[in-house]
Design an enzyme around this catalytic site. Structure first.
Site, mmCIF file in Angstrom:
data_model
loop_
_atom_site.group_PDB
_atom_site.id
_atom_site.type_symbol
_atom_site.label_atom_id
_atom_site.label_comp_id
_atom_site.label_asym_id
_atom_site.label_seq_id
_atom_site.Cartn_x
_atom_site.Cartn_y
_atom_site.Cartn_z
ATOM 1 N N ARG B 306 0.833 -1.210 0.000
ATOM 2 C CA ARG B 306 0.000 0.000 0.000
ATOM 3 C C ARG B 306 0.864 1.256 0.000
ATOM 4 N NH1 ARG B 306 -5.233 -2.103 3.665
ATOM 5 N NH2 ARG B 306 -6.125 -3.175 1.863
ATOM 6 N N HIS B 448 -6.256 -0.612 -6.899
ATOM 7 C CA HIS B 448 -5.635 -1.856 -6.431
ATOM 8 C C HIS B 448 -5.051 -1.761 -5.018
ATOM 9 C CE1 HIS B 448 -1.374 -1.092 -8.330
ATOM 10 N NE2 HIS B 448 -1.840 -0.019 -7.773
ATOM 11 N N GLU B 449 -4.755 -2.919 -4.452
ATOM 12 C CA GLU B 449 -4.271 -3.036 -3.059
ATOM 13 C C GLU B 449 -5.268 -2.438 -2.076
ATOM 14 O OE1 GLU B 449 -1.995 -4.956 -3.271
ATOM 15 O OE2 GLU B 449 -0.992 -4.518 -5.146
ATOM 16 N N GLY B 450 -6.555 -2.654 -2.328
ATOM 17 C CA GLY B 450 -7.590 -2.071 -1.484
ATOM 18 C C GLY B 450 -8.011 -0.733 -2.056
#
Lengths: 592, 592
Positions: B306, B448-450
């Site tokens: 993140r 992406h990545e949450g």
């Protein structure tokens, strides 16, 4: 599934919303009592709208993605190659009479109110903005020539354009003169036969070359040999791709050549060109109207085009909203925050508050933008057919609203497309779905027809101060009329914002320093735009009244979103403008 | 010219700014007094940074555009085809030791501080985010296995990854489970030999297939047969593309197959795949750590990822800023508002206030994002090498800042890229220039990545309330330390904003209703993010002190922009959050 090539009307635009705006809010039916529209009725309006919807679904939407993936190219013979669906779509569009919807019956038009015509055209902008741009350019071109071109130019160029045989462009920018038209270098030298020899290079010409139809009618800004410097020395010329004989038949190829096609991030269906005029000695041009008045004529078209750009941005925002709404209803993912049962089934993502935020924002932007575009169109109708006093006021108000009608949707409906991607998650970032294209297409709109920065200068530097501030006064009067018919939280917030607008405008211009006044014109434009759209949401709510049903509740929800989440943003912006902040003015650019 | 294929370092990132942040602000040199970094010095740090700059310029930037225009495809033999420049770039990158920069010397690494390592990697993210992603995934993968994988997995997989022979992926999402990992259906069944048979489909796997190097090491989330429902039943497995024998030689092809490549709007240089595990009966997998703890392990990697996403977004924002700054200095257009002489020559557009606004905003976002990413990296170093108490506090503060470090740059440095296009006008919308690609590439980062919506839930729902609010308390303490060393307009504004943050957080959680508390978590995230970046701008200003020169004046100008134009935006957002507005919760989605 929103990734399919067959896109139903329900994912393109909302017929119900158009009907609400036209009939329940703007009372377009009352226009049929005016002489110009006396042949029309609700039935003829509905027929045009329904036909537009059908053609947009059947002939425009299906090749939107294909046109994006197969952008125009120059073939071996030097001619521009488009996918064949474009020509077919334009043929159907023209045969249905839509290209001449707003034009006089004497020119073969339907003499529709502008409001109805623009609503009809929105279907095409939402279904396929790249293909829709060709007839839109032609309509704008024809409109200008009808007003300023004289009978001969109308007969030779406008009639074939309205028959769909010729297409039109507007050629303003040059490689060294985009926003600053004062610096164009294209020259027009008078010839003995009354025509002009045009030489120069024009940049960013949409629809500048292609093999659609028989001919392309370029409207070209150029300078006469005796022209004064700056914008007061610009004249306007018709420069056709093929010369047109007196009998209307095509003559020889004019000295206009395609230098190259631009390769864009989006909006790929529309050719965008660099054109050379007069490389072989001089292109033949015909003066439009009087010398040195070209920019004023062009601005007639440009102001229409600016509202058209706003409508185009809105249309893309609208279809993106509908796509992401459909996706959010069918896609299941996760559980509500409060549900701790790991075995519980997943819920549609429309149940998650943050997804609702992204959908309500899109709805508020798209429907707000549509209300703005149609309100401006209604002002055009008033300007054309209203009583003299009302017509004059409508024209003035339209002048004030034009920079907002261009900039606001091109900022916020682009943001709507951003949110449409986000609702789709990773899927939205792939080209299997449609929303990423909308985002790429829409990114053009803050740039062309005057960047949004230019719109801010226009609003604060010209429009609100014109005739001793009459523009602003008319806007405030119009909003006050709405406020006088409203009560409650929203009306109170809007009233406070309008008072602040008046105050801030006064502060800005009280210093006698235009550079300082305009240093934060973009913040002023953004704040005023949000305020205007809040006003139009209140207008819509007043039209909703106490009607019941899901459609009206949707309007209430979007208005609530706009007043609670959006309008408060104007506070810090007006504060900044009122502070006459010198950060930008005083910056030494060498420190960047 | 910014459209050229040869992109100088000065258009990619600012060495001067990195030096300022590392040495004048974060005092990275002092880390060399710690045992882990004792072999290092300012000279070794500088050497790594300079090497990174050179390799990024020579081997990454030149094929950034080409990789975008020639996205990965599946060849006739079913293998993924990339342009050859990618493999070459990765080879140089690995040979320079950069892939193992932060790893232990015992693993062949350079044992660099994370802060220096991330600064070094930023050069590659800015030069070519698509190619840089391959080693970044490998680094994250290796980092996880070093911590949780045990010696055998380290020897068989990590060492070859750090030698550049193997690459790594993370396989979390599935077609029906993206944000909601609790619902994954991939299964892992124990076999008698201690391995597992893995079956299932994984979606959005970056670097999921290609022919770079010899092997791909997939880290796969899957459920054991006895797994409890939800996130507590997820285990983590190593599933290599090719099995690896005990002696390290490659064995047979594992049962992992490429179903398809995703075709994206941007970020095209990185393959993104749909992978099928176990189509022929079961892929061989190796359990990492203990059963059912896979998500916790993955989050170790995810939290790093993140911050990496935030740094990637920042790097794109930074290079876009530098491109548009160079363009604004060379492009002439128009005159100052106050200059009415139509014969006056045109001025560089950097002279226009609104262009300055767009440049200062980009500078404030990009340099603010870089400060944020490096500050978080410095916390990682503290966590690893600090005194126990300081290390624990650093870890906690890092937890709070992680959702902001991911979401803030991915929102605002995307906006920076939007402004970079706008500064270029029509040129910026064409693929002849670089900025449109940055904008398309960067659009992935909020997803992406949450997604950023998930980051909002994480910040307000978990991070600020963890351990009775200790996370928030540590953040406030850190900001207060800065404020205690500051005076003036900015400190005053930031102090007010911090007080508001504390107050609003209390209000939100005072109702005992998590659904209500989290209904406006995105507004909370955005406001807190802006506040945090304002704090880091004040931190930078304190590091600038009274130093003179253009570089420091540039910091002052960007800070002034951020405090005057950006920080005030948090007011309405905190007001909204504090109002516990129920618009989103109470919405009946059928009215949309």
């Amino acid at each position: 599934m929103s990734s399919s090539a067959d896109i139903p009307a329900s994912l393109i635009l909302s017929r119900r919303d158009l009907e609400f705006l036209l009939y329940e809010w703007l009372d377009v039916e009352s226009l049929t009592q005016r002489k110009r529209f006396a042949e029309h009725s609700r039935e003829t309006f509905d027929a045009v709208l329904e036909l537009s919807e059908q053609i947009a679904v059947k002939h425009f939407a299906p090749h939107n993605k294909k046109a994006d993936a197969n952008e125009p190219r120059v073939g071996d013979d030097g001619k521009v190659v488009l996918i064949p669906e474009v020509e077919k779509a334009l043929q159907v569009f023209t045969e249905a009479g839509l290209i001449a919807g707003q034009f006089d019956e004497s020119l073969g038009g339907m003499q529709l109110p502008t409001t109805v015509s623009k609503a009809s055209l929105a279907w095409f902008q939402a279904a396929n903005t790249g293909t829709a741009t060709y007839p839109f350019l032609t309509i704008g071109n024809a409109n200008l020539l009808i007003e300023y071109g004289g009978e001969d130019l109308i007969d030779r160029y406008v009639r074939p354009m309205l028959e769909g045989r010729f297409h039109g462009t507007m050629c303003l920018s040059e490689p060294g003169a985009g926003s600053s038209l004062a610096y164009i270098t294209t020259k027009a030298t008078p010839r003995d036969d009354g025509t002009y020899s045009v030489t120069g290079t024009k940049m960013w010409i949409s629809g500048g070359d292609h093999e659609l139809g028989e001919n392309i009618v370029h409207l070209v800004l150029a300078k006469l040999p005796d022209a004064p410097a700056g914008v007061k020395g610009i004249s306007l010329f018709v420069v056709p791709k093929y010369l047109v004989n007196e009998d209307g038949s095509l003559g020889e190829r004019n000295d206009v050549s395609l230098v190259g096609l631009n390769h864009k991030m989006g909006y790929r269906g529309t050719t965008n060109t660099l054109l050379a005029f007069g490389e072989k000695g001089g292109a033949t041009g015909y003066l439009v109207g009087e010398p040195h008045k070209g920019l004023a004529y062009m601005f007639k078209m440009m102001n229409e085009a600016r509202i058209g750009v706003g409508m185009g941005a809105t249309a893309l925002g609208y279809t993106g909203y509908l796509h992401s709404l459909a996706y959010a209803r069918e896609r299941t993912q996760g559980r509500p925050v409060g549900d701790k049962d790991p075995a519980a089934p997943q819920v549609p993502i429309v149940d998650h508050p943050d997804v609702r935020r992204m959908l309500l924002a899109q709805k508020a932007y798209a429907e707000g933008g549509l209300a703005l575009g149609l309100y401006c169109s209604r002002l055009v109708d008033e300007q054309i057919t209203g009583e003299p006093d009302a017509a004059e006021r409508a024209g003035f108000l339209l002048d004030v609203l034009t920079p907002i009608a261009k900039a606001w949707p091109s900022q916020w409906c682009l943001e709507a497309n951003n949110l449409a991607i986000q609702v789709h998650g990773g899927y939205g970032y792939t080209r299997d779905y449609n929303v990423e294209q909308f985002y790429r297409d829409n990114r053009l709109n803050p740039i062309h027809e005057g960047t949004n920065g230019i719109q801010g200068l226009d609003l604060l530097g010209r429009k609100v101060v014109a005739q001793n501030g009459r523009g602003l006064q008319l806007l405030v009067e119009a909003i006050t009329t709405t406020l006088d018919a409203s009560t409650g939280e929203y009306a109170e917030a809007l009233r406070a914002a309008v008072n602040r607008l008046v105050e801030v405008t006064g502060t800005v211009w009280s210093q006698g320093d235009p550079d300082l006044a305009l240093a934060n014109s973009t913040a002023y434009l953004e704040a005023t735009g949000h305020l205007v759209v809040a006003w139009l949401w209140l207008e819509q709510l007043n039209a909703v009244g106490d009607k019941t049903g899901a459609f009206y509740d949707g309007k209430r929800a979007a208005a609530q979103y706009f007043f609670r989440y959006e309008l408060p943003k104007v506070g810090p912006q007006f504060d900044l403008v009122a502070s006459l902040d010198r950060t930008l003015l005083d910056l030494d650019p060498s420190v960047l």
